[in-house]
Structure formats: structure tokens, C-alpha cells
Design a protein around this motif. Structure first.
Motif, mmCIF file in Angstrom:
data_model
loop_
_atom_site.group_PDB
_atom_site.id
_atom_site.type_symbol
_atom_site.label_atom_id
_atom_site.label_comp_id
_atom_site.label_asym_id
_atom_site.label_seq_id
_atom_site.Cartn_x
_atom_site.Cartn_y
_atom_site.Cartn_z
ATOM 1 N N THR A 219 8.899 -8.339 8.833
ATOM 2 C CA THR A 219 7.755 -7.505 8.485
ATOM 3 C C THR A 219 7.736 -7.319 6.980
ATOM 4 O OG1 THR A 219 7.898 -6.341 10.593
ATOM 5 C CG2 THR A 219 6.621 -5.296 8.843
ATOM 6 N N PRO A 220 6.669 -7.724 6.317
ATOM 7 C CA PRO A 220 6.650 -7.671 4.853
ATOM 8 C C PRO A 220 6.495 -6.259 4.317
ATOM 9 C CG PRO A 220 4.517 -8.365 5.691
ATOM 10 C CD PRO A 220 5.428 -8.281 6.887
ATOM 11 N N THR A 221 6.915 -6.074 3.101
ATOM 12 C CA THR A 221 6.674 -4.826 2.397
ATOM 13 C C THR A 221 5.172 -4.625 2.240
ATOM 14 O OG1 THR A 221 8.745 -5.049 1.170
ATOM 15 C CG2 THR A 221 7.075 -3.595 0.223
ATOM 16 N N ARG A 222 4.708 -3.365 2.404
ATOM 17 C CA ARG A 222 3.289 -3.060 2.199
ATOM 18 C C ARG A 222 3.106 -2.526 0.779
ATOM 19 N NH1 ARG A 222 3.342 -0.328 7.385
ATOM 20 N NH2 ARG A 222 4.634 1.216 6.328
ATOM 21 N N ILE A 223 2.127 -3.062 0.055
ATOM 22 C CA ILE A 223 1.842 -2.631 -1.314
ATOM 23 C C ILE A 223 0.404 -2.142 -1.381
ATOM 24 C CG2 ILE A 223 1.708 -3.319 -3.741
ATOM 25 C CD1 ILE A 223 3.691 -5.589 -3.068
ATOM 26 N N VAL A 224 0.213 -0.968 -1.971
ATOM 27 C CA VAL A 224 -1.129 -0.416 -2.180
ATOM 28 C C VAL A 224 -1.361 -0.284 -3.683
ATOM 29 C CG1 VAL A 224 -2.675 1.533 -1.779
ATOM 30 C CG2 VAL A 224 -1.017 0.890 -0.020
ATOM 31 N N MET A 225 -2.459 -0.873 -4.164
ATOM 32 C CA MET A 225 -2.848 -0.701 -5.565
ATOM 33 C C MET A 225 -3.954 0.336 -5.652
ATOM 34 S SD MET A 225 -2.848 -4.459 -7.419
ATOM 35 C CE MET A 225 -3.604 -3.740 -8.886
ATOM 36 N N SER A 226 -3.688 1.423 -6.371
ATOM 37 C CA SER A 226 -4.686 2.489 -6.506
ATOM 38 C C SER A 226 -4.543 3.125 -7.878
ATOM 39 C CB SER A 226 -4.499 3.543 -5.410
ATOM 40 O OG SER A 226 -5.369 4.633 -5.631
ATOM 41 N N GLN A 227 -5.580 3.001 -8.680
ATOM 42 C CA GLN A 227 -5.506 3.533 -10.041
ATOM 43 C C GLN A 227 -5.557 5.054 -10.047
ATOM 44 O OE1 GLN A 227 -8.209 1.639 -12.687
ATOM 45 N NE2 GLN A 227 -7.584 2.807 -14.477
ATOM 46 N N SER A 228 -6.417 5.652 -9.200
ATOM 47 C CA SER A 228 -6.622 7.098 -9.230
ATOM 48 C C SER A 228 -5.782 7.845 -8.210
ATOM 49 C CB SER A 228 -8.099 7.406 -8.980
ATOM 50 O OG SER A 228 -8.470 6.969 -7.675
ATOM 51 N N LEU A 229 -5.157 7.128 -7.269
ATOM 52 C CA LEU A 229 -4.417 7.725 -6.154
ATOM 53 C C LEU A 229 -5.302 8.624 -5.302
ATOM 54 C CD1 LEU A 229 -0.790 8.614 -7.344
ATOM 55 C CD2 LEU A 229 -1.594 6.675 -5.999
ATOM 56 N N ASP A 230 -6.587 8.255 -5.210
ATOM 57 C CA ASP A 230 -7.504 8.976 -4.330
ATOM 58 C C ASP A 230 -7.304 8.438 -2.914
ATOM 59 O OD1 ASP A 230 -9.527 10.442 -3.224
ATOM 60 O OD2 ASP A 230 -11.137 9.119 -3.933
ATOM 61 N N LEU A 231 -6.196 8.820 -2.321
ATOM 62 C CA LEU A 231 -5.775 8.282 -1.031
ATOM 63 C C LEU A 231 -5.590 9.419 -0.023
ATOM 64 C CD1 LEU A 231 -3.088 5.771 -2.352
ATOM 65 C CD2 LEU A 231 -5.409 5.221 -1.610
ATOM 66 N N PRO A 232 -5.729 9.142 1.268
ATOM 67 C CA PRO A 232 -5.577 10.194 2.278
ATOM 68 C C PRO A 232 -4.124 10.614 2.453
ATOM 69 C CG PRO A 232 -5.890 8.060 3.326
ATOM 70 C CD PRO A 232 -6.111 7.837 1.857
ATOM 71 N N GLU A 233 -3.925 11.832 2.938
ATOM 72 C CA GLU A 233 -2.571 12.298 3.201
ATOM 73 C C GLU A 233 -2.038 11.751 4.516
ATOM 74 O OE1 GLU A 233 -1.881 16.430 2.802
ATOM 75 O OE2 GLU A 233 -2.396 16.471 0.661
ATOM 76 N N LYS A 234 -2.929 11.393 5.419
ATOM 77 C CA LYS A 234 -2.517 10.787 6.677
ATOM 78 C C LYS A 234 -2.945 9.329 6.676
ATOM 79 C CE LYS A 234 -2.574 14.907 9.641
ATOM 80 N NZ LYS A 234 -3.111 15.501 10.900
#
Length: 591
Positions: A249-264
Motif C-alpha cells: 500500500t503506497p504512502t498517501r501524499i496530499v498537496m495543499s497550499q492553504s491547508l483548507d482541508l476537512p477535519e474528517k
């Protein structure tokens, strides 16, 4: 008697026979090299990352006597496995290798297996892509009297060129890593026949068929990491697992400049596989702390762009990245020149919508003549869908930079990004790869009330986390680690159990783990004289385990790590040098 050249060109019968024999010879070589390339790919995705090596041993009559492939770094070489399978049929046979053996450990196991078995000829598809390994094994085999031929170096033909291309493709990630200093990146998307990756509302489940989605899981299982943008997390809440395909299972990478991401989000569950969030330096510090509390690693960049992110993951040792992002990030990655291959699943559906998103956003092109053309395009039907794949960048060919057979490789200080007084090591293909606790050197160490042989230092280290714990599950964990086929798998078992079931870990582990690692390293370097010699040759240099994410055993991204592995090796080196000094002093007194 007429001159030789006259006799050859004046006899059509001899010329025809010579040409036919040459063609047959080339066809045979090409066929077995392609088989070696196919074999080498059998381990892709099972443990990662590692180069793909395959070996086929054929008798003079053209029959396969034995074959093998490298399962993973830290396991027995393909050549040794093929020799074991072929047995006495090795003598006088030809060994076919898709790639030159890569010996980073000073013991030449692969070459020794071929030499000692009496192999008479070796055909190599491509030389090793990494400069400090390129040509070394070939020179050594020739020094032992083995005839070595490298495809494309002495004779050119279409059939040999096609076989050579198979060897380049099967190790495209390693070759790109060596030439471009970024991981091999594959952009994958599924779209409707009218070029949409979602409806105008953003709904995208499911565009492609179940068969196509299974193929995607297989692609993930062959990748070191999967990367998405913040919008994909918000819209789709993906898991990004390889649950229906073989492989890790590969590592998951998220690119987000503002970190406007959900808590869940499913990606914040790191109980089975890790998640890394790449963001702009200083973005939402409170949210960064929240992610850290979930076990999600956050990496800040001064400039968050695909090129910077890929260069960073190159340093982390990744070979291949699968991009499953939306059109905006895909366009940015293509424009940054980090996408090497595209895989598109086209479903026979039409969704329409002027605002429905497409797989690639704005690239700034205004004329069709500016369009990017794919290379080596392949078409395949997968259920009702059409799979179209091709390269945006050709796999680099190593022929123009291959040294002569008598050349020797020397490190050029002018191109070394590090100071000469510091020696960095990390992956087992590095110049000092044998310093890694993942190197393929079995050790025999006391364990409980008995002595056991462990396949690597990492196997022994991980098993010690659970020794002495009176719980059948802890005993099972030790056995799983002991029988793990590679150091990577042993580490995966040990780390996941430690994270998921901390009650199985011995209570004093944090107090003794450094001592456990030191004793294992001491056993390894004492067991293998050539490793001890290599360690002593670094006297006066600082040793740094260059893992940018392991802040305990490694040096960290910017030197913030504790580098305990490097420290222990320097401590062991000092111990050996002290013994050498005492030995020399005693010798002097005796004289």
C-alpha cells in the motif's frame, strides 16, 4: 591463398550462412533478454522501492536451465537464484540479465555466483543506471574470463534494439531517478468519452468500470506513493489504497497550499498506511498540529510546487509516484516537467456540461501545434473502457554516457553536492549502501534463550520489539518478522504492530533499542570482513544516514534529525580503530 576479405565476399554461400547465423544469434539473445525483463517485473510492487533484476540461464542448445528475479532489496540476487535453479547445467551456459548487477555491498554476490558456476557468457540488456555502479560488474566478469556482451554497444539490429527497450522500460523509474533527480511520475485519470472527469456538480463515482478500477489498484500497488490535491480530498474523500490489487500500500501524499482541508477524512486514518501533507511554510499552524495529533506527517515548503515536492521525495528514496489529482494540479505537474507517463481510462459515456472538469487544466497553449504528443502509445480494452497510455518524456537511453570497458568510475568532487568530510548513505543502492540496516547481510544473534539467524539487521531489530512479552500475539509477530521475505516487509510488520497494538511491545523498548541496533551492527560488520574494511576506510569522515523523514535514526531533511544510525557506525568505527591501534602497538612491542 586469396586474402580473407576476398574469400568472404566472393562466396555468396558463406556470406548467407554467416548472416543467417548472426540473425539467429541475435534473435536468441533478444528473446532471452526479453524473458529476463519480464521476470524482473514479477516483484514490482511487492516490496518497494527497489530496482528490477531478472536472470535467465540458457544452455548452448538454447534450453532454459534456470531463472530467478530479485524479490526486493536485501534479498538474494536474481543471478544467485538462477544459478541455484540451473545447478550443473550452468557450466558453459549463457546468462541473460536485463540489467547489469548492482553491487553496493562490496561482496559481489551476483558476479561470484555466475563465476563460480562456470557460466561462459553473459548478455546484459543495459548497464546499471547509477554511475557509481555502472560498468563495475561487467569489468569484474570480464576479468574472470567471462565473455560479456551489452546490447547495442557492439552490434546494432532492430531485434536487439527492441529487447533493449524492454530493459529500459522495466526499470524506467530507476533510470529517470538517475538522470533527472525526481521520481518517475505517472499521471492517471478516468474520463468520459467527451473528456470529463466529473459532472458539473463534482460527482465522479464511477466513471470507469470495475475492471478499470481494479487496474488502478494494481497501479497503486506498484507505486511508492499516490499524490492528490486538496480539492480531491474535499470532493471525493478517497482512501487511496491498493486493496484489490497485489503489492504494497503506497504512502498517501496530499498537496495543499492553504491547508483548507476537512477535519474528517479517510486519509487521516494512518493505522495501516502513512499520509504526508505537503504545504506552504507557515500555513494554518493550528491545523498542522491537528494533523500531527492524528499521526499525519506535515512537510512545509518555501515554494509549494510539483518540482520542489518531487525533488524532496527523490531525496526520500522514492522511485515512482502515481498522480491521481484533479485537472489544476495535473496541469501544474505537467508544466513543471515532472510527469513522465500518462495512463487514461476512457469510458464510453457522455456527461456534457460546460463547467464539468477535464483531466488537465490550463497549460497556456493557444494553438494545436503546441500540444504535447505522447511517445510509445499503447491501446488496450479493459472491459467496456479503452485504456490509452504513453510517455510524455522518453525513457533516457544510457548508451551515450557509457564508459569504455576498461574505464573506472571515480567520484567527481565537483558534482558532489555534499562536503567530502561527510558521507551520506540511505538506500541500499547508494555508494555506501552496505551501511544501511536494510542491506542483505544475514547475522546470527542471541534471541531469548537461543541463537537465531536473521536475514538482515532490520529483521533482528524489529523482532526485538516484541521479545519477552508473554502474549501469543507477540510471539506470532516475531515469527512473521523472522520469516519476512525482505527487510522492507519486516519493518512494515514491526512498525504497524507497534502503532496498532502498543501493548505487544516490550516495556523497556525505548531504553534498549539503541543497544539492540548497535549489537546487530557490530555483529554484521564483524561477520563480513569486506564491510569492516569499508567502514574503516571512512576514518575522518562524518557518517550521516540521510533519511529526511526519520528524525531518530536519520539525519532529517535539514539536519534536524538525531542521526543515531550514523552515530552508532562512527562509534563502531572508533572501536575498531582502537583495536587496530592496540594490535599495532602489541606487534611493535613484540618486535
Amino acid at each position: 591463398m586469396a586474402p580473407l576479405s576476398f574469400r568472404l565476399f566472393s562466396s555468396p554461400l558463406i556470406c548467407r550462412a554467416t548472416l543467417d547465423n548472426g540473425r539467429n544469434h541475435h534473435a536468441t539473445d533478444a528473446s532471452f533478454i526479453r524473458r529476463a525483463a519480464d521476470l524482473s517485473e514479477m516483484s514490482a510492487g511487492l516490496t518497494s522501492p527497489h530496482p528490477n533484476f531478472g536472470c535467465v540461464i540458457a544452455t548452448p542448445s538454447g534450453k532454459v536451465a534456470g531463472e530467478g528475479y530479485l524479490y526486493a532489496q536485501g534479498t538474494k540476487p536474481a543471478e544467485a537464484l538462477a544459478v541455484e535453479a540451473a545447478g550443473e547445467f550452468c557450466r558453459g551456459s549463457t546468462a541473460y540479465l536485463n540489467m547489469e548487477p548492482g553491487d553496493c555491498h562490496g561482496d559481489h554476490t551476483a558476479v561470484s555466483a555466475l563465476v563460480q558456476a562456470g557460466v561462459g557468457r553473459v548478455v546484459v540488456g543495459i548497464r546499471h543506471p547509477l554511475q557509481h555502479l555502472r560498468g563495475s560488474a561487467i569489468r569484474e566478469m570480464r576479468s574472470h574470463g567471462i565473455e560479456v556482451n551489452v546490447l547495442g554497444e557492439d552490434v546494432q539490429s532492430k531485434v536487439l534494439e527492441d529487447a533493449r527497450k524492454c530493459c529500459l522500460l522495466v526499470n524506467a523509474p530507476l533510470i529517470h531517478r538517475a538522470c533527472s533527480r525526481v521520481p518517475f511520475s505517472l499521471l492517471k485519470y478516468a474520463m468520459t468519452l467527451d473528456g470529463k472527469i466529473a459532472a458539473s456538480s463534482g460527482h465522479a463515482a464511477w466513471i470507469s468500470s470495475k475492471l478499470s478500477r481494479t487496474r488502478v489498484f494494481e497501479l497503486r500497488g506498484r507505486s511508492d506513493a499516490v499524490i492528490v490535491g486538496g480539492n480531491t480530498v474535499r470532493q471525493d474523500d478517497p482512501r487511496l489504497t491498493a486493496r484489490h490489487g497485489q503489492g504494497h500500500t503506497p504512502t498517501r501524499i496530499v498537496m495543499s497550499q492553504s491547508l483548507d482541508l476537512p477535519e474528517k477524512a479517510n486519509l487521516w486514518d494512518v493505522s495501516e498506511v502513512s499520509t504526508i501533507v505537503a504545504t506552504q511554510r507557515g500555513a494554518r499552524k493550528s491545523y498542522q498540529k491537528f494533523l500531527a495529533s492524528k499521526g499525519v506527517e506535515v512537510v512545509e515548503f518555501d515554494m509549494l510546487n510539483p518540482r520542489e515536492v518531487m525533488e524532496y521525495f527523490h531525496l526520500r528514496g522514492y522511485l515512482s509516484i502515481l498522480w491521481e489529482c484533479g485537472g489544476t494540479l495535473a496541469a501544474s505537474a505537467i508544466a513543471s516537467g515532472v510527469i513522465h507517463k500518462v495512463v487514461a481510462f476512457i469510458a464510453p459515456k457522455i456527461i456534457g456540461g460546460s463547467k464539468a472538469p477535464s483531466p488537465v487544466g490550463e497549460l497556456g497553449m493557444v494553438e494545436m501545434t503546441q500540444a504535447l504528443n505522447l511517445i510509445d502509445v499503447c491501446y488496450e480494452q479493459v472491459g467496456p473502457d479503452m485504456l490509452v497510455s504513453g510517455f510524455l518524456q522518453p525513457v533516457p537511453d544510457l548508451l551515450p554516457v557509457i564508459p569504455s570497458e576498461d574505464a573506472t568510475f571515480e567520484i567527481d568532487p565537483s558534482v558532489n553536492p555534499f562536503e567530502s568530510s561527510i558521507i551520506f548513505f540511505y538506500k541500499t543502492w547508494d555508494l555506501y549502501g552496505s551501511f544501511s540496516n536494510f542491506s542483505p547481510h544475514p547475522i546470527r544473534m542471541p534471541f531469548g534463550d537461543d541463537y537465531r539467524t536473521w536475514s538482515s539487521v532490520e529483521h533482528y531489530y524489529q523482532a526485538n520489539k516484541f521479545v519477552g512479552v508473554e502474549n501469543p500475539l507477540a510471539h506470532d509477530c516475531v515469527e512473521k518478522i523472522r520469516t519476512a521475505k525482505s527487510p522492507e516487509e519486516a519493518a512494515l510488520v514491526g512498525r504497524s504492530k507497534q502503532r496498532q497494538q502498543p501493548e505487544l511491545v516490550r516495556s523497556d523498548w525505548e531504553d534498549v533499542k539503541i543497544e539492540v541496533m548497535y549489537m546487530a551492527l557490530k555483529c554484521k560488520f564483524s561477520t563480513y570482513p569486506h564491510l569492516k574494511t569499508m567502514l574503516l576506510s571512512t576514518a575522518g569522515s562524518v557518517l550521516v544516514e540521510a533519511s529526511p523523514h526519520d528524525l531518530f535514526w536519520g539525519g532529517g531533511r535539514e539536519g534536524e534529525g538525531l542521526n543515531y544510525l550514523g552515530r552508532l557506525l562512527m562509534q563502531l568505527r572508533s572501536e575498531y580503530l582502537g583495536e587496530s591501534s592496540v594490535s599495532a602497538e602489541n606487534t611493535s612491542l613484540a618486535v
